[in-house]
Design a protein around this motif. Structure first.
Motif, PDB file in Angstrom:
ATOM      1  N   LEU A 271     -21.172 -26.088 -39.084  1.00 26.41           N
ATOM      2  CA  LEU A 271     -21.834 -26.656 -40.262  1.00 26.41           C
ATOM      3  C   LEU A 271     -23.251 -26.114 -40.319  1.00 26.41           C
ATOM      4  CD1 LEU A 271     -21.867 -28.681 -42.642  1.00 26.41           C
ATOM      5  CD2 LEU A 271     -22.688 -30.402 -41.030  1.00 26.41           C
ATOM      6  N   ARG A 272     -23.654 -25.689 -41.525  1.00 23.77           N
ATOM      7  CA  ARG A 272     -24.981 -25.097 -41.686  1.00 23.77           C
ATOM      8  C   ARG A 272     -25.534 -25.532 -43.034  1.00 23.77           C
ATOM      9  NH1 ARG A 272     -27.016 -19.825 -43.303  1.00 23.77           N
ATOM     10  NH2 ARG A 272     -28.736 -19.136 -41.964  1.00 23.77           N
ATOM     11  N   VAL A 273     -26.739 -26.122 -43.017  1.00 21.46           N
ATOM     12  CA  VAL A 273     -27.382 -26.596 -44.236  1.00 21.46           C
ATOM     13  C   VAL A 273     -28.734 -25.921 -44.357  1.00 21.46           C
ATOM     14  CG1 VAL A 273     -28.241 -28.597 -45.501  1.00 21.46           C
ATOM     15  CG2 VAL A 273     -26.198 -28.817 -44.064  1.00 21.46           C
ATOM     16  N   THR A 274     -29.003 -25.314 -45.516  1.00 17.80           N
ATOM     17  CA  THR A 274     -30.286 -24.673 -45.756  1.00 17.80           C
ATOM     18  C   THR A 274     -30.911 -25.252 -47.021  1.00 17.80           C
ATOM     19  OG1 THR A 274     -29.473 -22.886 -47.172  1.00 17.80           O
ATOM     20  CG2 THR A 274     -29.319 -22.557 -44.790  1.00 17.80           C
ATOM     21  N   ASP A 275     -32.232 -25.087 -47.144  1.00 17.01           N
ATOM     22  CA  ASP A 275     -32.932 -25.497 -48.355  1.00 17.01           C
ATOM     23  C   ASP A 275     -33.338 -24.296 -49.196  1.00 17.01           C
ATOM     24  OD1 ASP A 275     -34.935 -24.393 -46.875  1.00 17.01           O
ATOM     25  OD2 ASP A 275     -36.240 -26.145 -46.896  1.00 17.01           O
ATOM     26  N   GLY A 276     -32.737 -23.150 -48.944  1.00 17.47           N
ATOM     27  CA  GLY A 276     -33.051 -21.935 -49.677  1.00 17.47           C
ATOM     28  C   GLY A 276     -34.045 -21.056 -48.961  1.00 17.47           C
ATOM     29  N   SER A 277     -34.792 -21.606 -47.992  1.00 16.19           N
ATOM     30  CA  SER A 277     -35.782 -20.816 -47.266  1.00 16.19           C
ATOM     31  C   SER A 277     -35.540 -20.811 -45.761  1.00 16.19           C
ATOM     32  CB  SER A 277     -37.197 -21.339 -47.552  1.00 16.19           C
ATOM     33  OG  SER A 277     -37.324 -22.686 -47.127  1.00 16.19           O
ATOM     34  N   ALA A 278     -34.948 -21.873 -45.239  1.00 14.71           N
ATOM     35  CA  ALA A 278     -34.708 -21.961 -43.796  1.00 14.71           C
ATOM     36  C   ALA A 278     -33.543 -22.896 -43.528  1.00 14.71           C
ATOM     37  CB  ALA A 278     -35.961 -22.466 -43.076  1.00 14.71           C
ATOM     38  N   VAL A 279     -32.965 -22.769 -42.331  1.00 17.86           N
ATOM     39  CA  VAL A 279     -31.884 -23.651 -41.911  1.00 17.86           C
ATOM     40  C   VAL A 279     -32.474 -25.010 -41.544  1.00 17.86           C
ATOM     41  CG1 VAL A 279     -30.020 -24.004 -40.263  1.00 17.86           C
ATOM     42  CG2 VAL A 279     -30.532 -21.699 -41.081  1.00 17.86           C
ATOM     43  N   ARG A 280     -31.926 -26.077 -42.124  1.00 18.68           N
ATOM     44  CA  ARG A 280     -32.433 -27.416 -41.882  1.00 18.68           C
ATOM     45  C   ARG A 280     -31.490 -28.276 -41.055  1.00 18.68           C
ATOM     46  NH1 ARG A 280     -37.441 -26.093 -42.294  1.00 18.68           N
ATOM     47  NH2 ARG A 280     -38.118 -25.525 -44.393  1.00 18.68           N
ATOM     48  N   ALA A 281     -30.260 -27.879 -40.903  1.00 20.08           N
ATOM     49  CA  ALA A 281     -29.311 -28.613 -40.062  1.00 20.08           C
ATOM     50  C   ALA A 281     -28.204 -27.655 -39.651  1.00 20.08           C
ATOM     51  CB  ALA A 281     -28.728 -29.822 -40.791  1.00 20.08           C
ATOM     52  N   ASP A 286     -19.570 -26.328 -30.023  1.00 21.53           N
ATOM     53  CA  ASP A 286     -19.730 -26.932 -28.697  1.00 21.53           C
ATOM     54  C   ASP A 286     -20.439 -28.276 -28.770  1.00 21.53           C
ATOM     55  OD1 ASP A 286     -22.270 -26.152 -29.339  1.00 21.53           O
ATOM     56  OD2 ASP A 286     -22.659 -25.062 -27.471  1.00 21.53           O
ATOM     57  N   GLY A 287     -20.723 -28.763 -29.988  1.00 22.01           N
ATOM     58  CA  GLY A 287     -21.342 -30.063 -30.164  1.00 22.01           C
ATOM     59  C   GLY A 287     -22.846 -30.025 -30.307  1.00 22.01           C
ATOM     60  N   THR A 288     -23.467 -28.872 -30.202  1.00 21.32           N
ATOM     61  CA  THR A 288     -24.914 -28.783 -30.335  1.00 21.32           C
ATOM     62  C   THR A 288     -25.311 -29.079 -31.778  1.00 21.32           C
ATOM     63  OG1 THR A 288     -25.081 -27.140 -28.570  1.00 21.32           O
ATOM     64  CG2 THR A 288     -26.928 -27.294 -30.106  1.00 21.32           C
ATOM     65  N   LEU A 289     -26.188 -30.058 -31.963  1.00 16.30           N
ATOM     66  CA  LEU A 289     -26.631 -30.482 -33.281  1.00 16.30           C
ATOM     67  C   LEU A 289     -28.137 -30.307 -33.374  1.00 16.30           C
ATOM     68  CD1 LEU A 289     -26.209 -31.859 -36.036  1.00 16.30           C
ATOM     69  CD2 LEU A 289     -26.440 -34.067 -34.869  1.00 16.30           C
ATOM     70  N   ALA A 290     -28.564 -29.606 -34.401  1.00 15.01           N
ATOM     71  CA  ALA A 290     -29.984 -29.405 -34.651  1.00 15.01           C
ATOM     72  C   ALA A 290     -30.300 -29.875 -36.053  1.00 15.01           C
ATOM     73  CB  ALA A 290     -30.371 -27.930 -34.481  1.00 15.01           C
ATOM     74  N   LEU A 291     -31.293 -30.754 -36.171  1.00 14.32           N
ATOM     75  CA  LEU A 291     -31.717 -31.278 -37.464  1.00 14.32           C
ATOM     76  C   LEU A 291     -33.136 -30.809 -37.731  1.00 14.32           C
ATOM     77  CD1 LEU A 291     -30.392 -34.942 -37.103  1.00 14.32           C
ATOM     78  CD2 LEU A 291     -29.259 -33.008 -38.203  1.00 14.32           C
ATOM     79  N   LEU A 301     -28.966 -32.189 -28.700  1.00 10.49           N
ATOM     80  CA  LEU A 301     -29.451 -32.726 -29.970  1.00 10.49           C
ATOM     81  C   LEU A 301     -30.946 -32.503 -30.072  1.00 10.49           C
ATOM     82  CD1 LEU A 301     -29.222 -34.424 -32.587  1.00 10.49           C
ATOM     83  CD2 LEU A 301     -29.472 -36.472 -31.162  1.00 10.49           C
ATOM     84  N   GLN A 302     -31.352 -31.935 -31.188  1.00  8.01           N
ATOM     85  CA  GLN A 302     -32.777 -31.718 -31.432  1.00  8.01           C
ATOM     86  C   GLN A 302     -33.071 -32.084 -32.875  1.00  8.01           C
ATOM     87  OE1 GLN A 302     -34.428 -27.912 -30.302  1.00  8.01           O
ATOM     88  NE2 GLN A 302     -35.983 -28.019 -31.907  1.00  8.01           N
ATOM     89  N   ALA A 303     -34.128 -32.885 -33.074  1.00 11.98           N
ATOM     90  CA  ALA A 303     -34.552 -33.273 -34.407  1.00 11.98           C
ATOM     91  C   ALA A 303     -35.958 -32.734 -34.635  1.00 11.98           C
ATOM     92  CB  ALA A 303     -34.527 -34.790 -34.567  1.00 11.98           C
ATOM     93  N   GLU A 304     -36.076 -31.765 -35.499  1.00 13.07           N
ATOM     94  CA  GLU A 304     -37.358 -31.134 -35.805  1.00 13.07           C
ATOM     95  C   GLU A 304     -37.840 -31.625 -37.163  1.00 13.07           C
ATOM     96  OE1 GLU A 304     -40.591 -28.506 -36.638  1.00 13.07           O
ATOM     97  OE2 GLU A 304     -39.737 -29.356 -34.821  1.00 13.07           O
ATOM     98  N   MET A 305     -39.111 -32.065 -37.206  1.00 13.29           N
ATOM     99  CA  MET A 305     -39.702 -32.521 -38.461  1.00 13.29           C
ATOM    100  C   MET A 305     -41.145 -32.050 -38.536  1.00 13.29           C
ATOM    101  SD  MET A 305     -40.053 -36.374 -39.972  1.00 13.29           S
ATOM    102  CE  MET A 305     -40.849 -36.688 -41.547  1.00 13.29           C
ATOM    103  N   PRO A 306     -41.391 -30.951 -39.221  1.00 10.84           N
ATOM    104  CA  PRO A 306     -42.776 -30.477 -39.332  1.00 10.84           C
ATOM    105  C   PRO A 306     -43.597 -31.433 -40.194  1.00 10.84           C
ATOM    106  CG  PRO A 306     -41.318 -29.164 -40.716  1.00 10.84           C
ATOM    107  CD  PRO A 306     -40.446 -30.070 -39.924  1.00 10.84           C
TER     108      PRO A 306
END
Length: 416
Positions: A271-281, A286-291, A301-306
């Protein structure tokens, strides 16, 4: 004119002025028709009920005839009207205008020339009823016990061939590569904005899935491209994909189920979600989830929020109960918890936070914070203690010991 329910309207010859035979006008029409077919207008016209052998007298043009030899029509033929096309059939009452019964192949239509990109439809259907423009009752299929090879076994089968001169399976025996672009196996356009108008409507009751896509298979050495499975360009304000699931999936299934390659294959993005400029999720197999980022650290699991200042990266909420909890488990049991309780949900709001670990198979609280203060080792939280007394005597020491004991940091067993 008489009517035969099985054949449609038929004409009965009218008597001529002498009381018999065809009228002079009908004789003229008959002779003109024969002339158009290359038959002498002076040839005798015999009122036979059926045509004779080849080369003998022609049949009446307005009487039932039975032809036992091959016939060639070198002009346009109209059935039910004056002809406009090589074959023009009109029927104004109920029933089929053309009916073809065949034990094998019933109809073949082909373009005899390559039009080089020009637009010519092979078949046009203009539909004006609430029935179907094209209805296929698929009653074939593979019979029980049949093991021989079949064709597409479909009610509708569209082939875009790899070789243009191999219309059978698209490849066998072909030598002319298909270099065309813009070809579509199936194209549907629905333009009215009325309610209850859909492009594809599928009702399925079988045991297999209602739709199957085999993307770039190579089981028999088929040529492989780089295209994927499904692309949706959506300018609507509705959901791009919406699932109404009215039964719980059985074991091993899910409303959305992504099956990875498994084994020793490297994990990939499921699963890959972008906002048009960068990957956001992103979610890997293997279960690795990046938000908030497409490049997670070596964590599950990593949650990044600039954000400027302190970012609110994660929230645990509970709109029905009195708290929320974060657990640390192995596959069988809990080993630690961080628990927050909502002590007062009305103004002024108060909450508490406790840290507990397993000790001797029992969850034991080691630290608790609430609106009053802090407590260690299960002690009730208290406000920050104030130590008093003279340091020259023992009263200051007694005050310190009492404060530490109230915090739960020490157990005061001293004597006076």
């Amino acid at each position: 004119m008489s009517t035969d329910a099985s054949r449609g309207p038929t004409l009965t010859p009218a008597p001529d002025a002498a009381g018999g035979g065809a009228s002079p006008r009908r004789s003229f029409v008959r002779r003109a028709g024969l002339a158009a077919l290359g038959v002498s207008a002076a040839a005798p016209v015999v009122g036979a009920a059926s045509a004779g052998a080849a080369g003998t007298s022609p049949a009446y043009t307005d009487s039932p005839n039975t032809f036992t030899e091959d016939q060639t029509v070198a002009a346009r033929l109209g059935v039910g009207r004056s002809p406009l096309y090589p074959l023009h059939v009109v029927r104004s009452d109920d029933g089929a205008a053309v009916n073809v019964d065949a034990s094998h192949q019933a109809f073949v239509g082909r373009h005899t020339v390559d039009h080089g990109g020009a637009t010519f439809d092979l078949v046009d259907l203009f539909h004006k009823s609430a029935g179907d423009a094209l209805f296929v009752a698929h009653m074939g299929g593979r019979p029980p016990g049949f093991t021989d090879q079949t064709g597409g076994n479909a009610g509708l089968n569209v082939l875009v061939p790899y070789y243009l001169d191999a219309p059978g399976d698209g490849r066998s025996g072909g030598t002319v590569p298909n270099d065309r672009t813009g070809m579509r196996g199936l194209k549907i356009q629905t333009m009215p904005t009325n309610s209850d108008v859909v492009a594809i409507d599928v009702l399925h009751w079988g045991n297999s899935y209602s739709a199957y896509f085999g993307i770039q298979p190579n089981a028999r050495g088929e040529p492989q491209g780089t295209g994927g499975g499904l692309l949706v360009d959506d300018w609507s304000t509705a959901s791009s994909i919406k699932i109404g699931k009215y039964a719980a999936p059985r074991a091993g299934e899910a409303a959305i189920n992504v099956l990875g390659s498994g084994g020793s294959a490297a994990p990939f993005q499921a699963l890959r979600v972008t906002d048009g400029s960068a990957v956001r999720a992103s979610l890997r197999t293997d279960g690795t989830l990046a938000l908030g980022t497409g490049s997670p650290f070596a964590v599950r699991l990593q949650a990044e929020m600039p954000a400027s200042g302190v970012a609110r990266n994660l929230a645990l909420s509970n709109s029905q109960g009195t708290g929320a909890q974060l657990e640390f488990d192995d596959a069988n049991a809990r080993y630690a918890t961080i628990t927050s309780t909502f002590d007062s949900t009305s103004q002024p709001r108060n909450g508490s936070l406790s840290l507990s670990v397993v000790a001797g198979n029992s969850m034991t609280e080691r630290l608790k914070l609430n609106a009053t203060g802090i407590g260690f080792f299960g002690a009730t939280p208290v406000a920050r203690p104030a130590v008093s007394g003279s340091r020259k005597g023992n009263d200051a020491l007694a005050s310190l010991l009492t404060a530490l004991a109230r915090l739960g940091l020490v157990s005061d067993s001293t004597t006076g």
